[in-house]
Write a protein that holds these residues in place. Structure first.
Motif, mmCIF file in Angstrom:
data_model
loop_
_atom_site.group_PDB
_atom_site.id
_atom_site.type_symbol
_atom_site.label_atom_id
_atom_site.label_comp_id
_atom_site.label_asym_id
_atom_site.label_seq_id
_atom_site.Cartn_x
_atom_site.Cartn_y
_atom_site.Cartn_z
ATOM 1 N N LYS A 1 -0.275 18.387 4.791
ATOM 2 C CA LYS A 1 -0.236 18.240 3.336
ATOM 3 C C LYS A 1 -0.016 16.780 2.964
ATOM 4 C CE LYS A 1 0.796 22.983 1.953
ATOM 5 N NZ LYS A 1 1.675 23.876 1.160
ATOM 6 N N ILE A 2 1.244 16.368 2.745
ATOM 7 C CA ILE A 2 1.548 15.007 2.292
ATOM 8 C C ILE A 2 1.609 14.061 3.487
ATOM 9 C CG2 ILE A 2 3.245 13.564 1.117
ATOM 10 C CD1 ILE A 2 4.143 16.159 -0.340
ATOM 11 N N GLY A 3 1.041 12.864 3.316
ATOM 12 C CA GLY A 3 1.072 11.891 4.390
ATOM 13 C C GLY A 3 2.448 11.273 4.573
ATOM 14 N N VAL A 4 2.934 10.557 3.539
ATOM 15 C CA VAL A 4 4.225 9.862 3.604
ATOM 16 C C VAL A 4 5.030 10.230 2.367
ATOM 17 C CG1 VAL A 4 5.402 7.632 3.703
ATOM 18 C CG2 VAL A 4 3.204 7.936 4.876
ATOM 19 N N GLU A 5 6.302 10.630 2.572
ATOM 20 C CA GLU A 5 7.152 11.029 1.450
ATOM 21 C C GLU A 5 8.468 10.258 1.487
ATOM 22 O OE1 GLU A 5 9.148 15.048 -0.546
ATOM 23 O OE2 GLU A 5 7.763 15.220 1.149
ATOM 24 N N LEU A 6 8.892 9.769 0.318
ATOM 25 C CA LEU A 6 10.185 9.094 0.173
ATOM 26 C C LEU A 6 11.060 9.918 -0.753
ATOM 27 C CD1 LEU A 6 8.137 6.771 0.973
ATOM 28 C CD2 LEU A 6 9.712 5.217 -0.180
ATOM 29 N N ASN A 7 12.334 10.065 -0.396
ATOM 30 C CA ASN A 7 13.232 10.774 -1.305
ATOM 31 C C ASN A 7 13.744 9.823 -2.382
ATOM 32 O OD1 ASN A 7 15.359 9.328 -0.189
ATOM 33 N ND2 ASN A 7 16.574 11.131 0.359
ATOM 34 N N GLU A 8 14.657 10.300 -3.215
ATOM 35 C CA GLU A 8 15.065 9.566 -4.413
ATOM 36 C C GLU A 8 15.762 8.243 -4.109
ATOM 37 O OE1 GLU A 8 17.246 10.601 -8.700
ATOM 38 O OE2 GLU A 8 17.255 12.062 -7.041
ATOM 39 N N TRP A 9 16.357 8.099 -2.917
ATOM 40 C CA TRP A 9 17.109 6.889 -2.580
ATOM 41 C C TRP A 9 16.353 6.001 -1.598
ATOM 42 C CZ3 TRP A 9 19.101 11.848 -2.781
ATOM 43 C CH2 TRP A 9 19.933 12.099 -3.867
ATOM 44 N N ALA A 10 15.143 6.354 -1.271
ATOM 45 C CA ALA A 10 14.383 5.607 -0.270
ATOM 46 C C ALA A 10 13.510 4.536 -0.921
ATOM 47 C CB ALA A 10 13.516 6.560 0.548
ATOM 48 N N ALA A 11 13.139 3.551 -0.124
ATOM 49 C CA ALA A 11 12.232 2.494 -0.571
ATOM 50 C C ALA A 11 11.745 1.750 0.663
ATOM 51 C CB ALA A 11 12.929 1.536 -1.535
ATOM 52 N N PHE A 12 10.757 0.889 0.448
ATOM 53 C CA PHE A 12 10.251 0.076 1.549
ATOM 54 C C PHE A 12 10.831 -1.324 1.482
ATOM 55 C CE2 PHE A 12 6.725 3.168 0.954
ATOM 56 C CZ PHE A 12 6.757 3.739 2.219
ATOM 57 N N VAL A 13 11.213 -1.866 2.627
ATOM 58 C CA VAL A 13 11.529 -3.284 2.728
ATOM 59 C C VAL A 13 10.236 -4.074 2.662
ATOM 60 C CG1 VAL A 13 12.526 -5.074 4.202
ATOM 61 C CG2 VAL A 13 13.623 -2.817 4.045
ATOM 62 N N SER A 14 9.219 -3.562 3.347
ATOM 63 C CA SER A 14 7.867 -4.110 3.299
ATOM 64 C C SER A 14 6.905 -2.967 3.552
ATOM 65 C CB SER A 14 7.689 -5.210 4.344
ATOM 66 O OG SER A 14 6.361 -5.692 4.352
ATOM 67 N N MET A 15 5.758 -2.974 2.862
ATOM 68 C CA MET A 15 4.784 -1.891 3.017
ATOM 69 C C MET A 15 3.398 -2.441 2.701
ATOM 70 S SD MET A 15 2.825 0.602 1.318
ATOM 71 C CE MET A 15 2.322 2.289 1.568
ATOM 72 N N THR A 16 2.685 -2.901 3.722
ATOM 73 C CA THR A 16 1.365 -3.489 3.536
ATOM 74 C C THR A 16 0.431 -3.041 4.654
ATOM 75 O OG1 THR A 16 1.928 -5.468 4.832
ATOM 76 C CG2 THR A 16 2.326 -5.567 2.461
ATOM 77 N N GLY A 17 -0.849 -3.056 4.354
ATOM 78 C CA GLY A 17 -1.868 -2.863 5.380
ATOM 79 C C GLY A 17 -1.934 -1.494 6.006
ATOM 80 N N ASN A 18 -1.427 -0.468 5.305
ATOM 81 C CA ASN A 18 -1.443 0.885 5.863
ATOM 82 C C ASN A 18 -2.722 1.630 5.501
ATOM 83 O OD1 ASN A 18 1.438 1.069 6.941
ATOM 84 N ND2 ASN A 18 1.781 0.469 4.817
#
Length: 299
Positions: free
Chosen positions: A154-171
């Motif tokens: 179903k979903i590829g990548v999921e973040l909960n309410e307190w999550a975030a990326f330090v860096s997220m590029t080139g995916n």
């Protein structure tokens, strides 16, 4: 004549269990000591394995999962996860069977005790997901760049309410059963650039309702992504926000964004003729009034 009898006692606490056949290492117990997985072996995950110790996965390492298997990091203890492949030596997380299908294994979870210096780069996550679980479930802050997520149930990548990326590029996130991603608006500004995503019609980056304020950052930018943001419920913006040209923001029936209801807010949404910013319904056959709208308040 008495023969000697050797009696061994084992701890009830799970530890890493390595039963090696050829270059395959079977992992059947939780990991509680500092661990390195190397590229000269194939690691086979059997069961729901918790990793509660620092772990390093070397470039080129292959990890295979039997049916129903999963990896969970940092559930009870602070850990650093270092899984940094290279462009020519990617780290591969995939199904154990020879003919995998979406959902062949349960997926990977990064819990709140995963530290911000954790990094996943040049990794492939293939054929994961169980029922409504995402292939990659993130409940912390970490680096996630140059990865491939494909064939999620179903979903590829999921973040909960307190999550975030330090860096997220080139995916690259594609061939997922539903959404490419699911997250909360407080993490939208941590999505970076040069990502490749594709979804079936009506899907994209699902955004649950929530608030974005100065605790998330004073001057934030929602970057253009290859698929639409899909807003569900009410998103409240209480900080300065820029929306990049070409961004598509779509809304479910109850979707809306409130700007500046109780705090000073500057909204900058300036598209171009070639790259307009689009606010629209997520419905593939929309009608008038298909979503609630944008609300611009006195602040």
């Amino acid at each position: 004549v008495f023969s000697s009898l050797s009696i061994g006692f084992t701890s009830c606490e799970k530890e890493e269990d390595e039963n090696q056949t050829g270059n395959e290492v079977l992992i059947i117990d939780d990991i509680t000591t500092v661990t390195t997985w190397t590229s000269d072996k194939v690691y086979v995950i059997d069961g729901d394995i918790d990793v509660d110790a620092n772990i390093t996965i070397e470039p080129g390492t292959v990890i295979k999962f039997k049916t129903g298997a999963s990896l969970g990091f940092g559930y009870t203890t602070n850990v650093t996860v270092t899984a940094n492949g290279t462009a020519d030596k990617r780290i591969v997380f995939t199904a154990y069977g020879s003919n995998p299908t979406p959902g062949s294994w349960d997926g990977m979870s990064f819990y709140s005790n995963v530290l911000q210096n954790s990094s996943l780069t040049y990794c492939d996550f293939l054929y994961a997901g169980y029922n409504d679980w995402s292939a990659v479930d993130i409940r912390c802050k970490l680096t996630f760049s140059n990865n491939i997520v494909k064939y999620a149930k179903k979903i590829g990548v999921e973040l909960n309410e307190w999550a975030a990326f330090v860096s997220m590029t080139g995916n690259t996130i594609e061939n997922c059963g539903t959404q490419a991603m699911k997250l909360y608006p407080s993490a939208l500004h941590t999505l970076g650039t040069n990502n490749v995503m594709s979804c079936n019609s009506g899907y994209g980056i699902f955004v649950d309702g929530g608030e974005v304020n100065v605790n998330n950052g004073a001057n934030l930018t929602w970057k253009k992504q290859p698929v639409a943001y899909i807003f569900d419920g009410t998103t409240t913006i209480e900080t300065n926000l820029t929306i990049e040209p070409g961004t598509i923001l779509s809304f479910n029936a109850g979707g809306r964004i409130d700007f500046g209801y109780s705090a000073n807010t500057t909204l900058t949404a300036v598209g171009t003729l070639a790259n307009p910013i689009i606010f629209t319904s997520s419905n593939t056959s929309p009608a008038t009034g298909a979503w609630r709208g944008l609300f611009i308040y006195q602040y």
